[in-house]
Design an enzyme around this catalytic site. Structure first.
Site, PDB file in Angstrom:
ATOM      1  N   ALA A   1       6.310  -3.032  -4.881  1.00 32.10           N
ATOM      2  CA  ALA A   1       5.172  -2.372  -5.082  1.00 32.10           C
ATOM      3  C   ALA A   1       4.078  -2.661  -6.105  1.00 32.10           C
ATOM      4  O   ALA A   1       3.752  -1.563  -6.517  1.00 32.10           O
ATOM      5  CB  ALA A   1       5.509  -0.798  -4.966  1.00 32.10           C
TER       6      ALA A   1
ATOM      7  N   CYS B   1      -1.744  -5.768   2.759  1.00 29.12           N
ATOM      8  CA  CYS B   1      -0.979  -5.514   1.665  1.00 29.12           C
ATOM      9  C   CYS B   1      -0.428  -4.138   1.976  1.00 29.12           C
ATOM     10  O   CYS B   1      -1.376  -3.057   2.098  1.00 29.12           O
ATOM     11  CB  CYS B   1      -1.627  -5.298   0.429  1.00 29.12           C
ATOM     12  SG  CYS B   1      -0.641  -4.848  -0.991  1.00 29.12           S
TER      13      CYS B   1
ATOM     14  N   ASN C   1       3.553 -10.754   6.019  1.00 26.91           N
ATOM     15  CA  ASN C   1       3.267 -10.152   4.792  1.00 26.91           C
ATOM     16  C   ASN C   1       4.798  -9.180   4.848  1.00 26.91           C
ATOM     17  O   ASN C   1       5.456  -9.276   5.571  1.00 26.91           O
ATOM     18  CB  ASN C   1       2.135  -9.288   4.584  1.00 26.91           C
ATOM     19  CG  ASN C   1       1.871  -8.829   3.379  1.00 26.91           C
ATOM     20  OD1 ASN C   1       2.806  -8.660   2.445  1.00 26.91           O
ATOM     21  ND2 ASN C   1       0.452  -8.793   2.952  1.00 26.91           N
ATOM     22  N   THR C   2       4.946  -8.453   3.866  1.00 18.93           N
ATOM     23  CA  THR C   2       6.138  -7.774   3.774  1.00 18.93           C
ATOM     24  C   THR C   2       6.216  -6.629   4.507  1.00 18.93           C
ATOM     25  O   THR C   2       5.418  -6.115   5.016  1.00 18.93           O
ATOM     26  CB  THR C   2       6.385  -7.131   2.195  1.00 18.93           C
ATOM     27  OG1 THR C   2       5.159  -6.285   1.640  1.00 18.93           O
ATOM     28  CG2 THR C   2       6.239  -8.372   1.293  1.00 18.93           C
TER      29      THR C   2
END
Lengths: 243, 305
Positions: B70, B131, B193-194
């Site tokens: 994070a 993000c 992305n994550t």
């Protein structure tokens, strides 16, 4: 920084849950006390960063407390086992600014990196004093090792079961020193910061991703900007810290 | 000799391996370990209009076969990226680099992309609309086809370099978002992305991350990434950069068969700093083993299977 395979020479308990491991391998990337190594363990994704306690030509000593999965696994490692290690990480302590009589203050598993630091400072012909802080007598380690080096050692335990009753800052009175180097839990670092006007270097701990400055996982804010604890630290000068 | 070259949005790269943004900094840390010019290219740490510290620590946690982060787009801001980081990057990397960009409004994205579009070191703009670790902006642009279209077309109008939109897996239908980007003129898409995730410290009975949630990456997410690349490859004609848990040359082949023109390697660089190098060195052997002479021949090779 170097990546290498290290072989476990010994892995022994110093207290109920603190272990000392000697690893044999290429230690040439370790250039300063206060640096750390980052160990890959089977079955765990992230490496485990552990500070360097002592160094010889071909081995490195680490001391760690069992606090989670990684250190639990490490405590069961046997001599002869081999580990993938990144060595020579972090900036380490700067001994050149210590003056003639540095004081080293360590708390719990913040004590180990001060051992190699004490050796380096003694090599530079400085007069080294040490304050070691633990919770109780049964958690104390390395008191005799520091004495054997020739350091003046004061011991403090929170419950008073050995040495001075109280925290490391309660052991400061009457000591003369030219500089402070410290490592330990953050509340202890803060207490040291507030207890003295002496110039000082503080070694910090933070949860890391890579350990070599790529992921920005361990960044902290300092007076001189954002610093990655793993790469720009773990050692910060007192005047850089925002407290 | 096998051929690993691929064409990524009009620029030929020597091999398809690209370290992913946020796992490779601006390259210097890795350049100390090996010559990073062996890479296809790399995507540098995401730039935003203003400098950002990111989220409070702890911002890293371990997971089975992966990790949570994070970080929250820590970067010195696009002005300093251009004036301080790119000149240093140029000293260690002589190929075109991929500039990763994030923002909190369409104007932010346009501003930052326009600035980086003028840098000769930059080959591609990778626009991160995914993000999961910033509050406001970030992922919210990548979770609806409409806003993905809006950002993509605004950026495309403002720049000359190829634009690759980095997509979020935290959606019901990623192919629909990829299609919206293609319709808006994107030159490529990169994914995934994550994955939004969290862990709890059972001793403290509290989240491990100060930000509570973080993005999951590492081998744990590889099968999810393969599935999503495959779905997008069926939906769009523009090149796809596949990523998510790639840790071996075999994974590169698998991702290519799913439809990826190139691949990004992320978390693996953090746990093994030589990971991208090893994958590049291993890829020719693995290609030979599976009878692949030219990597570009097998892009999307599993789509009709």
């Amino acid at each position: 920084m170097k990546q290498g395979i290290f072989e476990i020479v010994s892995n022994v308990p110093l207290t109920k849950n603190v272990f000392k491991t000697v690893l044999h391998g290429d230690v040439s990337a370790i250039t300063r006390p206060g640096q750390f190594i980052n160990i890959r363990l089977d079955g765990l994704y992230l490496r485990r960063p552990i500070s360097v306690c002592d160094l010889s030509e071909d081995s490195v000593t680490i001391i760690y407390k069992v606090v989670g999965k990684g250190t639990e696994k490490m405590s069961g490692m046997k001599p002869g086992e081999r580990l993938d290690v990144l060595s020579g990480l972090g900036n380490g302590y700067d001994t050149s600014v210590s003056g003639p009589s540095p004081l080293l203050i360590g708390g719990g598993v913040g004590v180990p990196p001060l051992y190699l630091l004490a050796k380096e400072l003694l090599k530079e012909d400085k007069s080294v004093s040490v304050i070691l802080g633990f919770n109780s007598a049964d958690e104390v380690f390395y008191e005799e090792e520091f004495k054997a080096l020739g350091c003046g050692v004061r011991l403090a335990t929170a419950d008073g079961s050995k040495g001075i009753k109280g925290f490391v800052t309660d052991a400061l009175s009457g000591l003369e020193y030219s500089y402070i180097y410290t490592c330990g839990p953050e509340p202890m670092l803060k207490a040291v910061y507030k207890s003295t006007d002496s110039p000082a270097q503080f070694s910090f701990e933070e949860r890391m991703g890579c350990g070599f400055g790529a992921c920005m996982g361990c960044t902290c804010e300092t007076v001189t900007g954002y610093k990655r604890i793993c790469r720009d630290g773990p050692v910060l000068f007192k005047e850089e810290i925002k407290w | 000799m096998v051929d690993m070259k691929v064409d990524l949005c009009g620029i030929t790269i020597d091999n398809p391996v690209i370290p992913a943004s946020g796992t490779f900094g601006y390259g210097y840390e890795f350049a100390e370990l090996y010559d990073i010019n062996i890479l296809g290219t790399f995507s540098f740490k995401g730039a935003t209009k203003e400098p950002r510290f990111g989220n409070p620590t702890p911002r890293i946690a371990e997971t089975p076969s992966g990790m949570l982060n994070a970080v929250g787009l820590q970067n010195p801001g696009v002005d300093k990226v251009i004036s301080e980081e790119l000149p240093k990057l140029k000293k260690v990397f002589n190929k075109k680099v991929m500039a990763n960009v994030s923002g909190f409004s369409v104007d932010d994205y346009v501003y930052t992309c326009s600035r980086l579009d003028k840098c000769e070191e930059v080959g591609w703009l990778e626009v991160n609309i995914s993000c999961p670790n910033v509050h406001g902006g970030g992922m919210s642009f990548g979770t609806s086809p409409k806003s993905a279209f809006e950002v993509t077309s605004a950026v495309k109008k403002a720049v000359k370099k190829p634009v690759i939109i980095k997509l979020s897996p935290n959606v019901t239908d990623i192919a629909e978002i990829a299609k919206a980007c293609e319709d808006a003129g994107a030159d490529g898409v990169s994914l995934i992305n994550t994955l939004l995730a969290m862990r709890i410290d059972i001793k403290k009975r509290a989240p491990l991350l100060k930000n509570v949630t973080g993005g999951l990456s590492g081998p744990a997410i590889f099968p999810v990434a393969v599935r999503m690349v495959y779905q997008c490859a069926k939906a769009v004609k523009i090149p796809i950069v596949g990523m998510g848990g790639i840790s071996s040359a075999e994974d590169v082949i698998e991702m290519t068969l799913a439809g990826a023109t190139a691949v990004e390697v992320g978390a693996e660089n953090l746990t093994d700093p030589f990971a991208s190098k090893k994958i590049i060195e291993d890829l020719p052997n693995v290609m030979e083993k599976y009878g692949i002479n030219k990597l570009s021949d097998i892009i999307g090779g599993a789509l009709n299977g």
